[in-house]
Motif scaffolding. Structure first.
Motif, PDB file in Angstrom:
ATOM      1  N   MET A   1      -5.722  -4.398 -36.494  1.00  0.00           N
ATOM      2  CA  MET A   1      -4.680  -4.617 -37.152  1.00  0.00           C
ATOM      3  C   MET A   1      -4.276  -5.907 -37.652  1.00  0.00           C
ATOM      4  N   SER A   2      -3.393  -5.943 -38.363  1.00  0.00           N
ATOM      5  CA  SER A   2      -2.744  -6.988 -39.300  1.00  0.00           C
ATOM      6  C   SER A   2      -1.875  -7.509 -38.423  1.00  0.00           C
ATOM      7  N   ASP A   3      -1.479  -9.004 -38.902  1.00  0.00           N
ATOM      8  CA  ASP A   3      -1.246  -9.753 -37.804  1.00  0.00           C
ATOM      9  C   ASP A   3       0.620  -9.529 -37.377  1.00  0.00           C
ATOM     10  N   ALA A   4       0.869  -8.409 -38.782  1.00  0.00           N
ATOM     11  CA  ALA A   4       2.710  -8.220 -38.548  1.00  0.00           C
ATOM     12  C   ALA A   4       2.493  -7.017 -37.088  1.00  0.00           C
ATOM     13  N   GLU A   5       1.062  -5.925 -37.799  1.00  0.00           N
ATOM     14  CA  GLU A   5       1.152  -5.322 -36.407  1.00  0.00           C
ATOM     15  C   GLU A   5       1.051  -5.557 -34.993  1.00  0.00           C
ATOM     16  N   LYS A   6      -0.100  -6.630 -34.539  1.00  0.00           N
ATOM     17  CA  LYS A   6      -0.102  -7.303 -33.185  1.00  0.00           C
ATOM     18  C   LYS A   6       1.137  -7.787 -33.032  1.00  0.00           C
ATOM     19  N   SER A   7       2.478  -8.569 -33.710  1.00  0.00           N
ATOM     20  CA  SER A   7       3.194  -9.227 -33.267  1.00  0.00           C
ATOM     21  C   SER A   7       4.226  -8.470 -33.011  1.00  0.00           C
ATOM     22  N   PHE A   8       4.278  -7.335 -33.584  1.00  0.00           N
ATOM     23  CA  PHE A   8       4.827  -5.860 -33.623  1.00  0.00           C
ATOM     24  C   PHE A   8       4.978  -5.072 -32.504  1.00  0.00           C
ATOM     25  N   VAL A   9       3.553  -5.282 -31.418  1.00  0.00           N
ATOM     26  CA  VAL A   9       3.418  -4.740 -30.509  1.00  0.00           C
ATOM     27  C   VAL A   9       3.637  -5.439 -29.504  1.00  0.00           C
ATOM     28  N   ARG A  10       3.186  -6.722 -29.942  1.00  0.00           N
ATOM     29  CA  ARG A  10       3.454  -7.635 -28.262  1.00  0.00           C
ATOM     30  C   ARG A  10       5.022  -8.174 -28.519  1.00  0.00           C
ATOM     31  N   ARG A  11       6.347  -7.819 -28.852  1.00  0.00           N
ATOM     32  CA  ARG A  11       7.759  -7.279 -29.387  1.00  0.00           C
ATOM     33  C   ARG A  11       8.347  -6.402 -28.290  1.00  0.00           C
ATOM     34  N   VAL A  12       7.571  -5.293 -28.572  1.00  0.00           N
ATOM     35  CA  VAL A  12       8.179  -4.236 -28.082  1.00  0.00           C
ATOM     36  C   VAL A  12       7.416  -3.646 -26.890  1.00  0.00           C
ATOM     37  N   TRP A  13       6.183  -3.645 -26.743  1.00  0.00           N
ATOM     38  CA  TRP A  13       5.208  -3.744 -25.746  1.00  0.00           C
ATOM     39  C   TRP A  13       5.694  -3.984 -24.169  1.00  0.00           C
ATOM     40  N   GLY A  14       6.096  -2.683 -23.151  1.00  0.00           N
ATOM     41  CA  GLY A  14       7.233  -2.902 -21.818  1.00  0.00           C
ATOM     42  C   GLY A  14       8.213  -2.993 -22.041  1.00  0.00           C
ATOM     43  N   ARG A  15       9.179  -2.878 -23.742  1.00  0.00           N
ATOM     44  CA  ARG A  15      10.554  -2.619 -23.133  1.00  0.00           C
ATOM     45  C   ARG A  15      10.954  -1.428 -23.039  1.00  0.00           C
ATOM     46  N   THR A  16      11.833  -1.294 -22.552  1.00  0.00           N
ATOM     47  CA  THR A  16      13.574  -0.546 -22.815  1.00  0.00           C
ATOM     48  C   THR A  16      13.461  -0.463 -24.070  1.00  0.00           C
ATOM     49  N   CYS A  17      13.437   1.065 -24.526  1.00  0.00           N
ATOM     50  CA  CYS A  17      14.221   1.305 -26.281  1.00  0.00           C
ATOM     51  C   CYS A  17      15.872   2.177 -25.723  1.00  0.00           C
ATOM     52  N   LEU A  18      16.415   2.087 -26.321  1.00  0.00           N
ATOM     53  CA  LEU A  18      18.042   2.747 -26.030  1.00  0.00           C
ATOM     54  C   LEU A  18      18.313   2.832 -27.179  1.00  0.00           C
ATOM     55  N   GLN A  19      18.305   3.076 -27.795  1.00  0.00           N
ATOM     56  CA  GLN A  19      18.795   3.629 -29.149  1.00  0.00           C
ATOM     57  C   GLN A  19      17.369   3.612 -30.322  1.00  0.00           C
ATOM     58  N   ILE A  20      17.280   4.154 -31.304  1.00  0.00           N
ATOM     59  CA  ILE A  20      16.901   4.667 -32.302  1.00  0.00           C
ATOM     60  C   ILE A  20      17.739   5.188 -33.500  1.00  0.00           C
ATOM     61  N   GLN A  21      17.173   4.508 -34.802  1.00  0.00           N
ATOM     62  CA  GLN A  21      18.079   4.379 -36.014  1.00  0.00           C
ATOM     63  C   GLN A  21      17.103   4.501 -37.453  1.00  0.00           C
ATOM     64  N   VAL A  22      17.412   5.551 -38.229  1.00  0.00           N
ATOM     65  CA  VAL A  22      16.406   5.640 -38.932  1.00  0.00           C
ATOM     66  C   VAL A  22      17.461   5.807 -40.347  1.00  0.00           C
ATOM     67  N   GLN A  23      16.826   5.167 -41.772  1.00  0.00           N
ATOM     68  CA  GLN A  23      17.676   4.992 -43.249  1.00  0.00           C
ATOM     69  C   GLN A  23      16.558   6.010 -43.925  1.00  0.00           C
ATOM     70  N   GLN A  24      17.828   7.390 -43.991  1.00  0.00           N
ATOM     71  CA  GLN A  24      16.904   7.745 -45.442  1.00  0.00           C
ATOM     72  C   GLN A  24      17.521   7.684 -45.980  1.00  0.00           C
ATOM     73  N   TYR A  25      16.762   8.331 -47.268  1.00  0.00           N
ATOM     74  CA  TYR A  25      16.544   8.280 -48.992  1.00  0.00           C
ATOM     75  C   TYR A  25      17.189   9.389 -49.658  1.00  0.00           C
ATOM     76  N   TYR A  26      17.862   9.656 -49.968  1.00  0.00           N
ATOM     77  CA  TYR A  26      18.477  10.207 -50.666  1.00  0.00           C
ATOM     78  C   TYR A  26      18.176  10.239 -53.004  1.00  0.00           C
ATOM     79  N   TYR A  27      17.928  11.176 -53.497  1.00  0.00           N
ATOM     80  CA  TYR A  27      17.698  10.726 -54.823  1.00  0.00           C
ATOM     81  C   TYR A  27      18.401  11.615 -55.777  1.00  0.00           C
ATOM     82  N   ASN A  28      19.365  11.106 -56.539  1.00  0.00           N
ATOM     83  CA  ASN A  28      20.560  12.548 -56.806  1.00  0.00           C
ATOM     84  C   ASN A  28      20.178  13.941 -56.277  1.00  0.00           C
ATOM     85  N   GLY A  29      20.645  13.247 -55.185  1.00  0.00           N
ATOM     86  CA  GLY A  29      21.311  14.728 -53.794  1.00  0.00           C
ATOM     87  C   GLY A  29      20.024  14.966 -53.227  1.00  0.00           C
TER      88      GLY A  29
END
Length: 130
Positions: A1-29
């Motif tokens: 795992m990269s350093d970014a991946e390791k730090s992400f795992v440490r940040r989210v592991w054991g936390r409760t997810c209250l909400q999820i949002q996603v950015q969608q990308y459209y090109y020319n409709g």
């Protein structure tokens, strides 16, 4: 795992997810990226933004915000259909790994047995819920 991946795992592991949002990308409709950028609101009231870009994972603490749209390029912030299934669920594990044939996968496992697999191959991201 990269350093970014390791730090992400440490940040989210054991936390409760209250909400999820996603950015969608459209090109020319036309929807080009249904799963472009992700945000999780965690139980410490902090947003975590994460994505794969050209196969490289990155994340940072940042609330949802969209880049400026243009006539051809449009970005939308949506609550995905999986949101009710992971809202108020603890993240029991998080891990990264290679995909067969190239690419990376992020697995998030939630209480209640739900797994969310975010797969990135050839700079295209998709999800599998199981």
């Amino acid at each position: 795992m990269s350093d970014a991946e390791k730090s992400f795992v440490r940040r989210v592991w054991g936390r409760t997810c209250l909400q999820i949002q996603v950015q969608q990308y459209y090109y020319n409709g036309v929807l080009k990226a249904e799963w472009n950028v992700f945000w999780l609101l965690l139980d410490d009231d902090a947003w975590v933004k994460f994505c794969f870009d050209a196969g490289v994972f990155s994340w940072k603490p940042e609330p949802p915000a969209l880049p400026k749209s243009s006539q051809l390029r449009v970005y939308k912030l949506v609550e995905p259909s999986i949101a009710p299934r992971i809202a108020r669920k603890q993240i029991l594990a998080a891990n990264f790994g290679p995909l067969r044939g190239g690419g990376r996968v992020l697995g998030l496992w939630f209480e209640g047995g739900l797994g969310l697999y975010i797969r990135n191959r050839n700079d295209q991201t998709s999800i599998v819920v199981g």
